[in-house]
Design an enzyme around this catalytic site. Structure first.
Site, PDB file in Angstrom:
ATOM      1  N   ASP A   1      46.863  34.628  35.507  1.00 19.13           N
ATOM      2  CA  ASP A   1      47.337  33.748  34.440  1.00 19.13           C
ATOM      3  C   ASP A   1      46.268  33.539  33.371  1.00 19.13           C
ATOM      4  OD1 ASP A   1      49.971  31.897  35.652  1.00 19.13           O
ATOM      5  OD2 ASP A   1      48.836  33.204  36.973  1.00 19.13           O
TER       6      ASP A   1
ATOM      7  N   ASP B   1      41.734  37.749  37.847  1.00 16.78           N
ATOM      8  CA  ASP B   1      42.684  36.651  37.780  1.00 16.78           C
ATOM      9  C   ASP B   1      43.937  37.133  37.034  1.00 16.78           C
ATOM     10  OD1 ASP B   1      43.665  33.939  37.692  1.00 16.78           O
ATOM     11  OD2 ASP B   1      42.966  33.834  35.624  1.00 16.78           O
TER      12      ASP B   1
END
Length: 296
Positions: free
Chosen positions: A85, A83
């Site tokens: 963020d 991922d």
């Protein structure tokens, strides 16, 4: 033989080390040799016993240090899927864009609920993007320049793993305006993210392609493993929120390492290793990699 890796937030006290060995022994997981990965910071303890029993025995210590439990074989992973963020970078980009639009509290509240699994991610994303309608496209570059910073340890993690030949993929429910530059900065080989629709120099409040959501992240993990001829047991997937749960669970069920990075509770339950006290270099310790082997 299974291995328990202890990673201290600051310094690993002798009492913590002894307590871990005692708890393992009491659970029938007899400790054997130990190897300092970094003196007073991280240590491997091999033991004879069941991983599930060891995990139960040590659960109460996770408020003091990060603990990775795994089989000793195949620790250095050949696929990294992450991922972006709040995992590879320190911010949620959509919240920062909202700040430029003067509506950060409104959007950040939706983001937090989506990451906690309280809202459908796709619906929450559409709602938040709609609120950005009319924002000047130049704000994207301004936000990247002023707000986006790598998470501590991110570049060391990615470049160390790619240095031994691992393939690195950045997959995000965020936006291509950020994933491309972040991937270049940190050393990822490939990216997948959402595309913001822009017309006449302004965001329209819509997306220009299919949504990258939780199911997409799982598909990306499987596809990357198949394309590279890598078994999921040789994969490391990492994220922080509910949107990462299917990807993390797939890595775990395939025998790989599914990591929750300062995770929301729902994700922590699915992960087989959670980092709560350290930066991303904890993922290198979990793979048995000592600091002198890390990329500069």
């Amino acid at each position: 033989m299974p291995i328990c890796t202890l990673i201290a937030a600051d310094s690993l006290e002798s009492g913590n080390f002894s307590e871990v060995r005692d708890r393992l022994a009491e659970a029938g997981c007899i400790p054997n040799a130990f190897d300092w990965l970094a003196k007073d910071k991280a240590v491997d303890i091999s033991f004879a016993g069941d991983l599930a029993d060891a995990r139960t025995a040590l659960a109460g210590l996770e408020d003091r240090c990060d603990i990775a439990l795994q089989d000793e074989g195949n620790r250095r992973k050949m696929l990294l899927v992450s991922d972006m963020d709040s995992t590879m970078i320190t911010v949620e980009c959509i919240d920062e864009l909202a700040d430029y639009a003067g509506i950060k509290p409104e959007i950040a509240a939706i983001t937090e609920r989506a990451m906690a699994g309280e809202l459908d991610f796709a619906d929450a994303l559409k709602a938040r993007v709609a609120l950005l309608a009319g924002l000047d496209e130049n704000v994207l570059a301004q936000c990247l320049r002023e707000r986006v910073q790598p998470m501590p340890g991110a570049e060391i993690l990615v470049r160390t793993m790619t240095g031994w030949g691992a393939h690195a993929v950045l997959v995000s429910g965020g936006f291509t305006s950020f994933t491309g530059p972040v991937a270049d900065m940190l050393g990822f080989h490939a990216v997948r993210a959402n595309l913001l629709e822009i017309k006449d120099g302004r965001l329209t409040g819509a997306l220009a392609a299919d949504i990258v959501d939780a199911s997409t992240k799982r598909v990306v993990l499987h596809a990357a493993a198949e394309a590279r001829g890598v078994a999921l047991g040789s994969a490391l997937a990492v994220g922080d929120g509910a949107n990462d749960l299917p990807m993390i669970a797939a890595a775990v069920s395939g025998g790989g390492l599914g990591v929750g990075y300062h995770p929301r509770p729902q994700l922590a339950q699915a992960a087989n290793f959670s980092v709560r006290h350290n930066n991303l270099t904890a993922l290198l310790f979990a793979q048995g990699v000592k600091p002198h082997e890390w990329a500069d």
